[in-house]
Design an enzyme around this catalytic site. Structure first.
Site, PDB file in Angstrom:
ATOM      1  N   ASP A  45       0.830  -1.203   0.000  1.00  0.00           N
ATOM      2  CA  ASP A  45       0.000   0.000   0.000  1.00  0.00           C
ATOM      3  C   ASP A  45       0.867   1.257   0.000  1.00  0.00           C
ATOM      4  O   ASP A  45       2.058   1.199  -0.301  1.00  0.00           O
ATOM      5  CB  ASP A  45      -0.944  -0.024   1.202  1.00  0.00           C
ATOM      6  CG  ASP A  45      -2.336   0.500   0.843  1.00  0.00           C
ATOM      7  OD1 ASP A  45      -2.465   1.733   0.673  1.00  0.00           O
ATOM      8  OD2 ASP A  45      -3.274  -0.300   0.725  1.00  0.00           O
ATOM      9  N   HIS A  73      -3.479   5.223   4.002  1.00  0.00           N
ATOM     10  CA  HIS A  73      -4.425   4.333   3.318  1.00  0.00           C
ATOM     11  C   HIS A  73      -4.179   2.881   3.709  1.00  0.00           C
ATOM     12  O   HIS A  73      -5.116   2.108   3.916  1.00  0.00           O
ATOM     13  CB  HIS A  73      -4.294   4.516   1.807  1.00  0.00           C
ATOM     14  CG  HIS A  73      -5.248   3.720   0.989  1.00  0.00           C
ATOM     15  ND1 HIS A  73      -4.912   2.518   0.416  1.00  0.00           N
ATOM     16  CD2 HIS A  73      -6.544   3.934   0.647  1.00  0.00           C
ATOM     17  CE1 HIS A  73      -5.946   2.039  -0.256  1.00  0.00           C
ATOM     18  NE2 HIS A  73      -6.948   2.883  -0.134  1.00  0.00           N
ATOM     19  N   SER A 114     -10.839  -0.623  -2.348  1.00  0.00           N
ATOM     20  CA  SER A 114      -9.707  -0.718  -1.426  1.00  0.00           C
ATOM     21  C   SER A 114     -10.098  -1.447  -0.154  1.00  0.00           C
ATOM     22  O   SER A 114      -9.271  -2.129   0.449  1.00  0.00           O
ATOM     23  CB  SER A 114      -9.218   0.683  -1.032  1.00  0.00           C
ATOM     24  OG  SER A 114      -8.364   1.231  -1.980  1.00  0.00           O
TER      25      SER A 114
END
Length: 554
Positions: free
Chosen positions: A181, A221, A403
């Site tokens: 990520d 994230h 995601s």
């Protein structure tokens, strides 16, 4: 789709460091061979962990020269020229190299030089590319999120009945998940990862972009993504595999989108393989790029989404062929002109995950299939609209995007594999797909739908039990259509695919009309257009077992 982090956002703020030293372009240089290497496939633990070797052995995957490290002598020769070797790559047999024009000319003259991936630089084209040499970066993509009740994470897991596996003691113990990520800011502090840290289940970290040794100082994230798997704060947040171990790899550059990120993905996947990871979760995807890379020379087209063209898709293919279960987000282009899944979600052997609503219906943000080769994508789906995720403050927020649907499936896959360790990675994918709520009518929006852990266990027991026999599995063979006109199709259970089968067709009076011995595929088709109307029998024999099915020809 320019944003490679597959998260739908309402707004974002990007803080950038803009002062960079002069640097030469970076190239992925490919080598002709691995000749004269000091490593051997007969001694794999010299370059792979025992866990990695065991994963291959369990799935009957041979160790080949593709697994061997790059010849150290080749790397030494490049360094002697004065060029910088950033990372070598076993699977592509080459190295990411920073070199001036003069140094590149000398590299091309080396006897082992084969070529350059893309025939173009992947970073530092005219000046140092932002983000790839940060030392104290604070880059974050910030999004507007909705504060929600902490107890609602249960809803997204309940749709898949994940709790059934948890209650049986399968919570991810001894399963290793690598998360690729953009960064994991605050993962070293938030309360919902306290148990993860206390148990020392973060077994490896690396920033392949900044190369500063810190995965906690960039984007968050990855924190949001990993929370759906690893969080454990009872009453507030509990992930789908909260007892698993994790490797945390930064492969995404917050400063911009470029093909360089496909190469860092490759490097991280190779490291995950060497470490012995069981599952890779990638909530990333690549189609088009930014700034000086936004050109036909670098941007992908839909035609490239065939699962074997882009750098990252080829890397993902290698990873799956090493026995790793690769889970990737489908993408968030459902409402955009692109629409389709990106790379590496386009790979046939990757478990591609779309986004659903809480009623299991299609969320319109989710990218659709098929890939450019016509293969149905996505494979399955999970909640991606209003997903409950852990946030920077240690609380819960609501997120939107594939995601967050993908890691829920990655966690489910890990605990299911823990419960049925005799399965291969591809068999786990098969079971999850077959357990989906749309398994009877899959499509290119949700694939086989939202998996169900209870159904998945039943399928695994019935079709992959160590005590099962071909006779029991033959009961799962189906024949359609019935009545038939031009042909009938035998649907073969996954565990019988590859076995030698004997298929015969008989008239009602016993006359033999068709007889074939072949290695079974997922489907076996028998032409029936030439047959007269009436009753017919199809007999399938595998080893000493057989099954007879009847159909009517109109």
């Amino acid at each position: 789709m320019r944003k490679t982090i597959l998260l739908a956002t309402f707004s974002f703020l990007l803080v950038r460091v803009t002062a960079f030293a002069q640097s030469s372009p970076r190239y992925l240089v490919l080598f002709k061979d691995k000749g004269n290497t000091t490593f051997s496939v007969d001694k794999p633990t010299e370059f792979l962990s025992q866990r990695s070797v065991d994963r291959r052995n369990k799935q009957n995957i041979a160790i080949t020269t593709n697994d061997l490290p790059v010849n150290p002598g080749y790397l030494f020769a490049i360094r002697q020229i004065g060029a910088q070797v950033i990372y070598p790559t076993r699977w592509f047999n080459g190295a990411l190299v920073e070199a001036s024009d003069a140094q590149l000319t000398q590299i091309k003259a080396l006897p082992f030089y084969k070529g350059i991936e893309l025939n173009l630089p992947v970073a530092n084209i005219t000046s140092k590319s932002p983000g790839i040499a940060r030392t104290a970066a604070t880059n974050r993509k910030l999004e507007t999120v909705e504060e929600v009740d902490y107890g609602q994470m249960n809803r997204q897991l309940a749709l898949m009945e994940v709790a059934d596996l948890h209650k049986k003691g399968f919570r991810g113990e001894n399963m290793l998940i690598a998360v690729l990520d953009n960064g994991f800011s605050q993962a070293d502090e938030v309360a919902y990862f306290k148990q993860l840290r206390d148990d020392k289940r973060i077994v490896d970290t690396h920033d392949f972009v900044a190369r500063d040794g810190n995965v906690y100082n960039d984007g968050f994230h990855g924190l949001n993504v990993m929370s759906t798997i690893a969080a454990y704060l009872p009453g507030n947040l509990v992930g789908s595999a909260f007892k698993a171990s994790f490797a945390m790899y930064v492969t995404e550059n917050n400063a911009g989108e470029s093909p360089y990120e496909e190469i860092t993905w490759l490097m991280a996947a190779e490291r995950a393989d060497s470490l012995g990871a069981d599952v890779i979760n990638s909530s990333l995807g690549y189609t088009t790029f930014d700034d000086e890379y936004d050109s036909p020379a670098y941007n992908h087209t839909y035609k490239d989404m065939d699962g074997k063209t882009t750098i990252v898709s080829r890397a993902a293919r290698y990873a799956t062929r090493k026995g790793i279960l690769v889970v990737n987000s489908a993408g968030n282009d459902g409402n955009n002109s692109w629409q389709y899944v990106g790379a590496p979600a386009d790979v046939d052997s990757v478990l591609t995950v779309g986004a659903s609503n809480y009623d299991r219906s299609y969320s319109s943000l989710s990218s659709i299939g098929p890939n450019a080769a016509g293969i149905q994508k996505p494979d399955v789906a999970a909640v991606g609209a209003g997903t409950i995720i852990g946030d920077l403050a240690g609380g819960a927020s609501s997120g939107y995007g594939t995601s967050f649907s993908a890691p829920q499936i990655a966690g489910l896959a890990a605990v299911l594999w823990q419960a049925f360790p005799q399965l291969t990675a591809q068999q786990v994918i098969y079971v999850l797909k077959k357990s989906g709520h749309m398994s009877n009518s899959p499509n290119n929006m949700l694939g086989y739908g939202v998996p169900n852990a209870v159904k998945a266990q039943e399928i695994a027991k019935n079709e992959f039990s160590p005590l099962g026999t071909e006779n029991a599995l033959l009961s799962s063979v189906t024949l359609s259509p019935n009545p038939a006109q031009n042909e009938v199709t035998l649907a073969i259970p996954h565990t019988l695919v590859g076995k030698t089968g004997h298929v015969s067709l008989y008239a009602a009076n016993g006359a033999s009309l068709y007889d074939a011995t072949a290695r079974l595929g997922a489907k076996h088709v028998i032409a029936t257009a030439q047959l007269a109307s009436g009753l017919y029998l199809v007999r399938l024999q595998v080893d000493s077992y057989e099954r007879t099915l009847k159909f009517i020809k109109r």
